[in-house]
Design a protein around this motif. Structure first.
Motif, PDB file in Angstrom:
ATOM      1  N   TYR A 274      -1.156  -0.806 -10.359  1.00  0.00           N
ATOM      2  CA  TYR A 274      -1.824  -1.626  -9.361  1.00  0.00           C
ATOM      3  C   TYR A 274      -1.650  -0.992  -7.991  1.00  0.00           C
ATOM      4  O   TYR A 274      -0.671  -0.295  -7.740  1.00  0.00           O
ATOM      5  CB  TYR A 274      -1.213  -3.037  -9.302  1.00  0.00           C
ATOM      6  CG  TYR A 274      -1.449  -3.841 -10.544  1.00  0.00           C
ATOM      7  CD1 TYR A 274      -2.549  -4.677 -10.664  1.00  0.00           C
ATOM      8  CD2 TYR A 274      -0.563  -3.762 -11.610  1.00  0.00           C
ATOM      9  CE1 TYR A 274      -2.767  -5.413 -11.821  1.00  0.00           C
ATOM     10  CE2 TYR A 274      -0.772  -4.493 -12.767  1.00  0.00           C
ATOM     11  CZ  TYR A 274      -1.872  -5.316 -12.865  1.00  0.00           C
ATOM     12  OH  TYR A 274      -2.088  -6.039 -14.008  1.00  0.00           O
ATOM     13  N   ALA A 275      -2.593  -1.288  -7.109  1.00  0.00           N
ATOM     14  CA  ALA A 275      -2.419  -0.968  -5.700  1.00  0.00           C
ATOM     15  C   ALA A 275      -1.975  -2.254  -5.021  1.00  0.00           C
ATOM     16  O   ALA A 275      -2.647  -3.283  -5.133  1.00  0.00           O
ATOM     17  CB  ALA A 275      -3.722  -0.461  -5.091  1.00  0.00           C
ATOM     18  N   LEU A 276      -0.821  -2.210  -4.368  1.00  0.00           N
ATOM     19  CA  LEU A 276      -0.371  -3.331  -3.538  1.00  0.00           C
ATOM     20  C   LEU A 276      -0.964  -3.058  -2.164  1.00  0.00           C
ATOM     21  O   LEU A 276      -0.444  -2.258  -1.387  1.00  0.00           O
ATOM     22  CB  LEU A 276       1.157  -3.395  -3.499  1.00  0.00           C
ATOM     23  CG  LEU A 276       1.757  -4.542  -2.700  1.00  0.00           C
ATOM     24  CD1 LEU A 276       1.371  -5.895  -3.307  1.00  0.00           C
ATOM     25  CD2 LEU A 276       3.272  -4.415  -2.625  1.00  0.00           C
ATOM     26  N   GLN A 277      -2.108  -3.672  -1.909  1.00  0.00           N
ATOM     27  CA  GLN A 277      -2.928  -3.368  -0.746  1.00  0.00           C
ATOM     28  C   GLN A 277      -2.689  -4.375   0.372  1.00  0.00           C
ATOM     29  O   GLN A 277      -2.793  -5.580   0.161  1.00  0.00           O
ATOM     30  CB  GLN A 277      -4.409  -3.413  -1.148  1.00  0.00           C
ATOM     31  CG  GLN A 277      -5.393  -3.254  -0.013  1.00  0.00           C
ATOM     32  CD  GLN A 277      -5.326  -1.875   0.621  1.00  0.00           C
ATOM     33  OE1 GLN A 277      -5.508  -0.873  -0.054  1.00  0.00           O
ATOM     34  NE2 GLN A 277      -5.078  -1.818   1.923  1.00  0.00           N
ATOM     35  N   SER A 278      -2.382  -3.870   1.573  1.00  0.00           N
ATOM     36  CA  SER A 278      -2.286  -4.735   2.745  1.00  0.00           C
ATOM     37  C   SER A 278      -3.669  -5.290   3.045  1.00  0.00           C
ATOM     38  O   SER A 278      -4.672  -4.570   2.995  1.00  0.00           O
ATOM     39  CB  SER A 278      -1.783  -3.942   3.956  1.00  0.00           C
ATOM     40  OG  SER A 278      -1.940  -4.700   5.136  1.00  0.00           O
ATOM     41  N   VAL A 279      -3.726  -6.573   3.360  1.00  0.00           N
ATOM     42  CA  VAL A 279      -4.985  -7.211   3.717  1.00  0.00           C
ATOM     43  C   VAL A 279      -5.414  -6.797   5.128  1.00  0.00           C
ATOM     44  O   VAL A 279      -6.600  -6.718   5.422  1.00  0.00           O
ATOM     45  CB  VAL A 279      -4.847  -8.752   3.596  1.00  0.00           C
ATOM     46  CG1 VAL A 279      -6.018  -9.484   4.207  1.00  0.00           C
ATOM     47  CG2 VAL A 279      -4.665  -9.141   2.137  1.00  0.00           C
ATOM     48  N   ASP A 280      -4.432  -6.506   5.984  1.00  0.00           N
ATOM     49  CA  ASP A 280      -4.724  -6.220   7.388  1.00  0.00           C
ATOM     50  C   ASP A 280      -4.927  -4.747   7.716  1.00  0.00           C
ATOM     51  O   ASP A 280      -5.592  -4.425   8.691  1.00  0.00           O
ATOM     52  CB  ASP A 280      -3.598  -6.772   8.265  1.00  0.00           C
ATOM     53  CG  ASP A 280      -3.487  -8.287   8.117  1.00  0.00           C
ATOM     54  OD1 ASP A 280      -4.529  -8.962   8.152  1.00  0.00           O
ATOM     55  OD2 ASP A 280      -2.357  -8.782   7.942  1.00  0.00           O
ATOM     56  N   LYS A 281      -4.350  -3.848   6.916  1.00  0.00           N
ATOM     57  CA  LYS A 281      -4.448  -2.416   7.207  1.00  0.00           C
ATOM     58  C   LYS A 281      -4.870  -1.667   5.952  1.00  0.00           C
ATOM     59  O   LYS A 281      -4.097  -1.522   5.011  1.00  0.00           O
ATOM     60  CB  LYS A 281      -3.108  -1.872   7.706  1.00  0.00           C
ATOM     61  CG  LYS A 281      -2.680  -2.432   9.029  1.00  0.00           C
ATOM     62  CD  LYS A 281      -1.371  -1.828   9.467  1.00  0.00           C
ATOM     63  CE  LYS A 281      -0.875  -2.479  10.740  1.00  0.00           C
ATOM     64  NZ  LYS A 281       0.538  -2.212  10.957  1.00  0.00           N
ATOM     65  N   ALA A 282      -6.081  -1.137   5.962  1.00  0.00           N
ATOM     66  CA  ALA A 282      -6.618  -0.437   4.790  1.00  0.00           C
ATOM     67  C   ALA A 282      -5.743   0.738   4.377  1.00  0.00           C
ATOM     68  O   ALA A 282      -5.617   1.037   3.190  1.00  0.00           O
ATOM     69  CB  ALA A 282      -8.039   0.044   5.069  1.00  0.00           C
TER      70      ALA A 282
END
Length: 151
Positions: A46-54
């Motif tokens: 999985y990618a644990l992706q920040s919602v605020d910083k791409a």
């Protein structure tokens, strides 16, 4: 809501899928909201992706898929902070450092990410257990043979 991601461009995500890290992650203390995005069809990575910083996206996996005997104690302060009531509330992930060739990739067993699957609160904890490393080889001969079958 739509977010910009590091690996997948712009995506629509559901608010119910957002994970909240009260204190952020080590090195990313200002980023408190993330989403898990599947990287592969099998649901291993999985990618644990920040919602605020791409640009902030960590590749993670369930460490038990690779280390069935992995175990640690979750301190009471963490249990309270993310609202855990029992084992059924918990999902555990570990951050990967991907390398070329893939068999050189490592997993951070020293600092698992603990998620309450019901309220979506999460925390990365630093374990006191000395036996776990920040850069443990993900795949070894003992863990299933050659990791990279490409020529």
């Amino acid at each position: 809501m739509n977010i910009n991601t590091k690996h997948f461009g712009e995506l629509a995500v559901e608010e119910k899928d957002l994970l909240t890290f009260k204190h952020g992650l080590p090195g990313f203390e200002d980023d408190h909201t993330y989403v898990l995005l599947p990287v592969d069809e099998a649901g291993v990575y999985y990618a644990l992706q920040s919602v605020d910083k791409a640009e902030v996206a960590l590749i993670i996996t369930n460490p038990y898929l690779f280390f069935a005997d992995y175990e640690f104690h979750i301190e009471d302060a963490v249990v309270e902070e993310i609202g855990l009531n029992g084992p059924e509330d918990v999902a555990v992930y570990s951050v990967l450092t991907l390398k070329e060739p893939f068999k050189a990739s490592t997993i951070n067993l020293k600092a698992p990410i603990v998620v309450n699957v019901h309220n979506k609160k999460a925390k990365q904890v630093i374990l006191k257990e000395e036996s776990y490393k920040r850069r443990q080889l993900l795949l070894t001969e003992e863990k299933g043979g050659e990791a990279d079958a490409r020529p």
